[in-house]
Scaffold this motif. Sequence first.
Motif, short mmCIF file in Angstrom:
data_model
loop_
_atom_site.label_atom_id
_atom_site.label_comp_id
_atom_site.label_asym_id
_atom_site.label_seq_id
_atom_site.Cartn_x
_atom_site.Cartn_y
_atom_site.Cartn_z
N THR A 18 0.83 -1.20 0.00
CA THR A 18 0.00 0.00 0.00
C THR A 18 0.87 1.26 0.00
O THR A 18 1.94 1.29 0.60
N VAL A 19 0.33 2.27 -0.65
CA VAL A 19 0.98 3.58 -0.74
C VAL A 19 -0.04 4.62 -0.30
O VAL A 19 -1.18 4.62 -0.78
N SER A 20 0.36 5.51 0.60
CA SER A 20 -0.55 6.59 1.00
C SER A 20 -0.17 7.86 0.24
O SER A 20 1.01 8.14 0.02
N LEU A 21 -1.20 8.58 -0.17
CA LEU A 21 -1.02 9.89 -0.78
C LEU A 21 -1.30 10.92 0.29
O LEU A 21 -2.28 10.82 1.01
N ASP A 22 -0.41 11.91 0.41
CA ASP A 22 -0.58 12.89 1.46
C ASP A 22 -0.40 14.31 0.94
O ASP A 22 0.16 14.54 -0.12
N LEU A 23 -0.94 15.23 1.72
CA LEU A 23 -0.95 16.64 1.39
C LEU A 23 -0.22 17.40 2.50
O LEU A 23 -0.54 17.21 3.68
N HIS A 24 0.73 18.22 2.12
CA HIS A 24 1.46 19.03 3.10
C HIS A 24 0.50 20.02 3.75
O HIS A 24 -0.25 20.73 3.07
N VAL A 25 0.51 20.06 5.08
CA VAL A 25 -0.30 21.00 5.84
C VAL A 25 0.67 21.74 6.77
O VAL A 25 1.24 21.13 7.67
N PRO A 26 0.90 23.04 6.54
CA PRO A 26 1.86 23.78 7.35
C PRO A 26 1.56 23.64 8.85
O PRO A 26 0.41 23.78 9.28
N ILE B 283 -4.57 11.55 2.24
CA ILE B 283 -5.75 11.77 1.40
C ILE B 283 -6.37 10.46 0.97
O ILE B 283 -7.58 10.30 0.94
N GLU B 284 -5.52 9.50 0.60
CA GLU B 284 -6.01 8.23 0.08
C GLU B 284 -4.92 7.18 0.24
O GLU B 284 -3.74 7.49 0.23
N THR B 285 -5.34 5.94 0.38
CA THR B 285 -4.41 4.82 0.42
C THR B 285 -4.68 3.94 -0.79
O THR B 285 -5.82 3.56 -1.06
N LEU B 286 -3.61 3.65 -1.53
CA LEU B 286 -3.71 2.91 -2.78
C LEU B 286 -3.14 1.52 -2.61
O LEU B 286 -2.14 1.33 -1.93
N GLY B 287 -3.77 0.55 -3.27
CA GLY B 287 -3.31 -0.83 -3.20
C GLY B 287 -3.12 -1.43 -4.58
O GLY B 287 -2.93 -0.72 -5.57
N GLN B 288 -3.20 -2.73 -4.63
CA GLN B 288 -2.90 -3.51 -5.83
C GLN B 288 -3.63 -2.98 -7.07
O GLN B 288 -4.83 -2.73 -7.04
N GLY B 289 -2.85 -2.77 -8.13
CA GLY B 289 -3.39 -2.33 -9.42
C GLY B 289 -3.54 -0.83 -9.58
O GLY B 289 -3.81 -0.35 -10.67
N ALA B 290 -3.35 -0.07 -8.50
CA ALA B 290 -3.58 1.38 -8.55
C ALA B 290 -2.44 2.12 -9.22
O ALA B 290 -1.26 1.77 -9.08
N ALA C 179 5.24 4.70 1.00
CA ALA C 179 4.89 3.29 1.16
C ALA C 179 4.47 3.08 2.61
O ALA C 179 5.22 3.41 3.53
N THR C 180 3.27 2.57 2.82
CA THR C 180 2.79 2.33 4.19
C THR C 180 2.96 0.88 4.59
O THR C 180 2.68 0.51 5.72
N SER C 181 3.39 0.06 3.66
CA SER C 181 3.79 -1.32 3.90
C SER C 181 4.85 -1.62 2.85
O SER C 181 5.07 -0.79 1.96
N PRO C 182 5.52 -2.75 2.93
CA PRO C 182 6.44 -3.07 1.83
C PRO C 182 5.67 -3.09 0.50
O PRO C 182 4.55 -3.62 0.43
N VAL C 183 6.25 -2.45 -0.50
CA VAL C 183 5.57 -2.29 -1.80
C VAL C 183 6.43 -2.89 -2.90
O VAL C 183 7.64 -2.67 -2.95
N ARG C 184 5.77 -3.63 -3.77
CA ARG C 184 6.35 -4.04 -5.05
C ARG C 184 5.50 -3.37 -6.11
O ARG C 184 4.27 -3.35 -6.02
N ALA C 185 6.17 -2.78 -7.10
CA ALA C 185 5.44 -2.02 -8.11
C ALA C 185 6.16 -2.09 -9.45
O ALA C 185 7.33 -2.47 -9.53
N TRP C 186 5.43 -1.73 -10.49
CA TRP C 186 6.04 -1.46 -11.78
C TRP C 186 6.26 0.04 -11.84
O TRP C 186 5.35 0.82 -11.56
N GLU C 187 7.45 0.44 -12.22
CA GLU C 187 7.78 1.86 -12.36
C GLU C 187 7.95 2.17 -13.85
O GLU C 187 8.49 1.35 -14.60
#
Length: 152
Positions: free
Chosen positions: A51-59, A66-73, A92-100
């Motif tokens: 899983t990968v988390s998307l985040d937004l900088h907040v001063p 904002i969102e957590t993405l998993g397999q196929g995303a 990465a919020t857990s170990p991630v394997r991905a295509w880059e």
Amino acid sequence: MTSAITMTTALAPAHREQLMRFAREVSYDAGARLFEEGRRADRFWVVRTGTVSLDLHVPGRRPAVIETLGQGALVGWSWHYPPHVWHLGAEATSPVRAWEFDAEPVLALCAADAGFGRAIAVWVGQVVAERLHASRIRLLDLYAPYGSGGLT
């Protein structure tokens, strides 16, 4: 929240095959940053596992997830649109394997093959719309007086 729009559901087999010619396998440990908001966007990923988390900088605060993405995303869409700068951060919020994928050859193929280019543009556009909606709901949950109120 996990993305409902995956490469498999968004792209026809012929377009997936064309795209996968540019793929390389990568892995990230939990806690690794894939990219930072405001930096140059020159690549993207499709999550295979983890899983990968998307985040937004907040001063003055921790980044807002904002969102957590998993397999196929699809992770990252800013590479597709000028000025090619990340609008969010990703971790990465857990170990991630991905295509880059490097953006440059994919964008070149989009320009050379209209059918492929349209398929990629529709996929990325669907993901952008989904992320915008997720961002709105999450920010309302974090900062509105009564949360999102179940808006969908």
